[in-house]
Design a protein around this motif. Structure first.
Motif, PDB file in Angstrom:
ATOM      1  N   UNK A 131      68.752  69.755 -35.466  1.00 31.49           N
ATOM      2  CA  UNK A 131      68.559  70.999 -36.216  1.00 31.49           C
ATOM      3  C   UNK A 131      68.509  70.800 -37.736  1.00 31.49           C
ATOM      4  N   UNK A 132      69.183  69.797 -38.238  1.00 31.85           N
ATOM      5  CA  UNK A 132      69.201  69.536 -39.680  1.00 31.85           C
ATOM      6  C   UNK A 132      67.875  68.979 -40.188  1.00 31.85           C
ATOM      7  N   UNK A 133      66.985  68.583 -39.278  1.00 33.20           N
ATOM      8  CA  UNK A 133      65.683  68.044 -39.675  1.00 33.20           C
ATOM      9  C   UNK A 133      64.717  69.141 -40.108  1.00 33.20           C
ATOM     10  N   UNK A 134      65.048  70.396 -39.802  1.00 32.61           N
ATOM     11  CA  UNK A 134      64.150  71.506 -40.086  1.00 32.61           C
ATOM     12  C   UNK A 134      64.538  72.235 -41.364  1.00 32.61           C
ATOM     13  N   UNK A 135      63.531  72.599 -42.134  1.00 33.14           N
ATOM     14  CA  UNK A 135      63.750  73.367 -43.361  1.00 33.14           C
ATOM     15  C   UNK A 135      63.999  74.831 -43.019  1.00 33.14           C
TER      16      UNK A 135
END
Length: 138
Positions: A94-98
């Motif tokens: 989830x942290x890979x998405x802006x």
């Protein structure tokens, strides 16, 4: 007495139809949400990348969707049986998405709920049993 029998038969038929209508990933729309920063590294287009399947519309081969409008348009072009089997999205960390990519995914969730399209999302590390249903038909 006849009303009771008719009611019982109706309930059994509705139950059988509901069980038979369980969405199947192999008959729905499979997608992967590719983060922009990963896409930029490979020179690809970010967004929901559709997995090609013979039962999807011919233009679905290498489709990547980046807006709610594109998503809705794509889904509406599919057959009713494909739509009944839902949209299946694989995500990464989830942290890979802006913030804008997360907003896009929220739009997809809202569209599926509004259009009564079953939506299932699973993080790749939780495959094959981590699917969560997000848009219910009931």
């Amino acid at each position: 007495m006849n009303k009771t029998k008719l009611t019982a038969v109706s309930i059994l038929l509705l139950t059988a139809l509901a069980v038979g209508a369980t969405p199947e990933p192999s008959k729905g729309i499979s997608m992967h949400l590719l983060p922009k920063r990963v896409a930029d590294l490979s020179g690809s287009k970010w967004g929901l990348t559709v997995s090609a399947a013979g039962y999807l519309t011919p233009d679905a081969g290498s489709t990547t969707l980046q807006t709610g409008a594109e998503f809705r348009s794509f889904v509406r072009k599919q057959s009713s049986s494909v739509k009944q089997n839902g949209v299946w999205i694989v995500t990464t960390n989830p942290e890979a998405y802006s913030k804008s990519e997360n907003t896009f995914l929220e739009q997809v969730m809202s569209i599926c709920a509004a259009d009564k399209i079953p939506l299932f999302i699973c993080r790749a590390s939780n495959l094959p049993d981590g699917w969560k249903r997000y848009a219910r038909l009931d």
